[in-house]
Design a protein around this motif. Structure first.
Motif, PDB file in Angstrom:
ATOM      1  N   THR A  38       0.805  -1.223   0.000  1.00 38.74           N
ATOM      2  CA  THR A  38       0.000   0.000   0.000  1.00 38.74           C
ATOM      3  C   THR A  38       0.840   1.277   0.000  1.00 38.74           C
ATOM      4  OG1 THR A  38      -0.071   0.071   2.422  1.00 38.74           O
ATOM      5  CG2 THR A  38      -1.820  -1.164   1.312  1.00 38.74           C
ATOM      6  N   TRP A  80      -3.400  -1.604   6.347  1.00 42.52           N
ATOM      7  CA  TRP A  80      -3.502  -0.657   5.234  1.00 42.52           C
ATOM      8  C   TRP A  80      -2.661   0.595   5.428  1.00 42.52           C
ATOM      9  CZ3 TRP A  80      -5.152  -4.398   2.841  1.00 42.52           C
ATOM     10  CH2 TRP A  80      -6.316  -5.107   3.128  1.00 42.52           C
ATOM     11  N   SER A  84       0.817  -3.185   4.439  1.00 45.20           N
ATOM     12  CA  SER A  84       0.113  -4.467   4.331  1.00 45.20           C
ATOM     13  C   SER A  84       1.020  -5.622   4.729  1.00 45.20           C
ATOM     14  CB  SER A  84      -0.526  -4.640   2.949  1.00 45.20           C
ATOM     15  OG  SER A  84       0.452  -4.740   1.935  1.00 45.20           O
ATOM     16  N   ALA A 383      -9.121   5.121   1.402  1.00 46.05           N
ATOM     17  CA  ALA A 383      -7.898   4.638   0.762  1.00 46.05           C
ATOM     18  C   ALA A 383      -7.980   4.713  -0.762  1.00 46.05           C
ATOM     19  CB  ALA A 383      -7.620   3.198   1.198  1.00 46.05           C
ATOM     20  N   PRO A 398      -7.157  -2.508  -0.110  1.00 42.94           N
ATOM     21  CA  PRO A 398      -6.304  -1.488  -0.728  1.00 42.94           C
ATOM     22  C   PRO A 398      -5.013  -2.026  -1.330  1.00 42.94           C
ATOM     23  CG  PRO A 398      -7.250  -0.658   1.303  1.00 42.94           C
ATOM     24  CD  PRO A 398      -7.597  -2.120   1.234  1.00 42.94           C
ATOM     25  N   ALA A 399      -4.393  -3.035  -0.690  1.00 45.80           N
ATOM     26  CA  ALA A 399      -3.150  -3.578  -1.233  1.00 45.80           C
ATOM     27  C   ALA A 399      -3.401  -4.221  -2.590  1.00 45.80           C
ATOM     28  CB  ALA A 399      -2.548  -4.588  -0.263  1.00 45.80           C
ATOM     29  N   CYS A 403      -3.681   0.828  -3.725  1.00 46.81           N
ATOM     30  CA  CYS A 403      -3.896   2.118  -3.067  1.00 46.81           C
ATOM     31  C   CYS A 403      -3.631   1.936  -1.573  1.00 46.81           C
ATOM     32  CB  CYS A 403      -5.309   2.653  -3.325  1.00 46.81           C
ATOM     33  SG  CYS A 403      -6.646   1.553  -2.796  1.00 46.81           S
ATOM     34  N   GLY A 404      -3.884   2.950  -0.768  1.00 52.93           N
ATOM     35  CA  GLY A 404      -3.624   2.840   0.669  1.00 52.93           C
ATOM     36  C   GLY A 404      -3.804   4.170   1.365  1.00 52.93           C
TER      37      GLY A 404
END
Length: 406
Positions: A38, A80, A84, A383, A398-399, A403-404
């Motif tokens: 992330t 997140w 991650s 995220a 998210p991973a 994104c994150g």
């Protein structure tokens, strides 16, 4: 990549003897899942080992030490905010503890649950509900799939009365690098620990946000659900009111510690991310203001919760409203039933205005569920604010979705 291939090959053979073939994973699908990140940093997972007990963790660490192989342990890997599951160390074996899913015990008299790393917020909430146990799960905005133990080790923060999750940790068990076992001094008896500090030097904190050992079990104090859980909301119309709002929130938390949970203060960008399908990051200030005005969103919005007995409810509401009037442009106290009735009424009305407010009310209802100890994904769309797209029909990750929160 690993430089000592012969040592690794021997270690893999020995890990398979301990864990079985299914406990040592080198298949591309598993490695790809654990290489997701992330933070846009280098992410490695050349080998994944998956012990199912503290004894297996200990045996794996003895093997790793024997062959000089570094080990990176994760609970569920859904961290997140901090990268991650992956490791930035190219010559490192990843230890997946998500299969250690036992809720070892729950002491109703002491309100202490003892659990393993793979127990998620959803799993603990489900256990408490199935057993008819009226206690609050220490939820966070990270969502239902996140580890309760992992979040506490990362000093996570929530909105239920025990806001500081590591502060609620009363004892733990950890496997050290040489395979030996550490247990908190007050965790050696037959009952759950009930005194955080134990005797002598306090050592449990050494395992928080560190690589000193692999935590395989933790005892956490839970809060019993009070008869009244009352959410409240307040608006700060313009950015200039932020300083007064921060002072006011500090006063509120000082006036009723334990009876007011964590207060979440969200800016316009976050509010738009939660309430709108539009890509918010990249909007100009004027565009954000226009989009927020269309949804009735202020510069800042606060969400808090009251946890109390019925006899205290009216006086607490009065005190909170008095404080909010000092700095908030608007405040609102609504129960779950009232919000549900409003959503039902809006559902009968046509037009985009009605649909937008239905979405807002749905988010508010999810927020109330969070206050009541029910994990949800209500905050996780933050995220995705820069435009990442979630996988349709699957839990937010998210991973996986690149994104994150960072």
């Amino acid at each position: 990549m690993f430089s000592e291939t012969t040592s690794l090959a021997i270690a893999l053979q020995q890990w398979r003897a301990v864990l079985g073939e299914s406990g040592v994973r080198l298949d591309p699908a598993t490695l790809a899942r654990f290489q997701q990140d992330t933070m846009c940093s280098a992410a490695y997972a050349e080998v994944v080992i998956a012990p199912l007990s503290a004894a297996q963790v200990s045996a794996c660490m003895v093997i790793a030490r024997r062959h000089g192989i570094a080990v990176h342990a994760v609970s569920t890997g859904h961290n997140w905010g901090y990268g991650s599951a992956s490791t930035t160390h190219a010559s490192c074996v990843l230890m997946d503890l998500s299969g250690m899913k036992r809720i070892v015990s729950f002491d109703e008299e002491l309100s202490v649950v003892t659990l393993e790393p793979g127990v998620t917020q959803a799993a603990l909430a489900g256990y408490l509900q199935e057993q008819g146990l009226p206690w609050l799960t220490p939820v966070t905005g990270a969502g239902p799939t996140c580890s309760v133990l992992g979040n506490a080790l990362e000093r996570g923060f929530g909105i239920t009365p025990h806001t500081d999750h590591f502060q609620a940790v009363l004892g733990l068990e950890a496997v050290l690098a040489d395979g030996s076992l550490y247990r908190s001094p007050m965790s050696l008896g037959a009952t759950a620990p009930c005194f955080k500090w134990g005797v002598g030097p306090y050592l449990d904190g050494l395992f928080s946000q560190s690589g000193l050992g692999v935590v395989t079990q933790m005892s956490i104090a839970l809060v019993k659900k009070p008869p009244v859980i009352q959410p409240f909301y307040f608006w700060v119309a313009e950015d200039e009111g932020l300083e007064a709002a921060l002072d006011g929130i500090k006063r509120l938390l000082e006036l009723a510690p334990g009876q007011i949970g964590g207060i979440n203060l969200m800016n316009r960008t976050r509010l738009l991310t939660m309430a709108s399908d539009a890509q918010v990051v990249g909007m100009s200030e004027a565009q954000q203001r226009s989009a927020a005005a269309a949804l009735g969103l202020p510069a800042w919005m606060g969400v808090g919760s009251i946890y109390c007995q019925p006899a205290q409810h009216r006086s607490l509401k009065r005190m909170i409203r008095t404080e909010l009037n000092r700095f908030a442009s608007k405040s609102l106290f609504q129960t779950r039933g009232q919000l549900t009735a409003m959503a039902r009424l809006l559902g009968k009305l046509p037009g985009g205005w009605s649909r937008r407010w239905q979405r807002t009310l749905h988010k508010m209802l999810q927020g109330i569920a969070l206050m009541q100890g029910q994990p949800s994904e209500v905050a996780l769309p933050l995220a995705y604010a820069a435009g990442a797209k979630a996988l349709a029909g699957a839990p937010l990750n998210p991973a996986r979705d690149n994104c994150g929160l960072i």
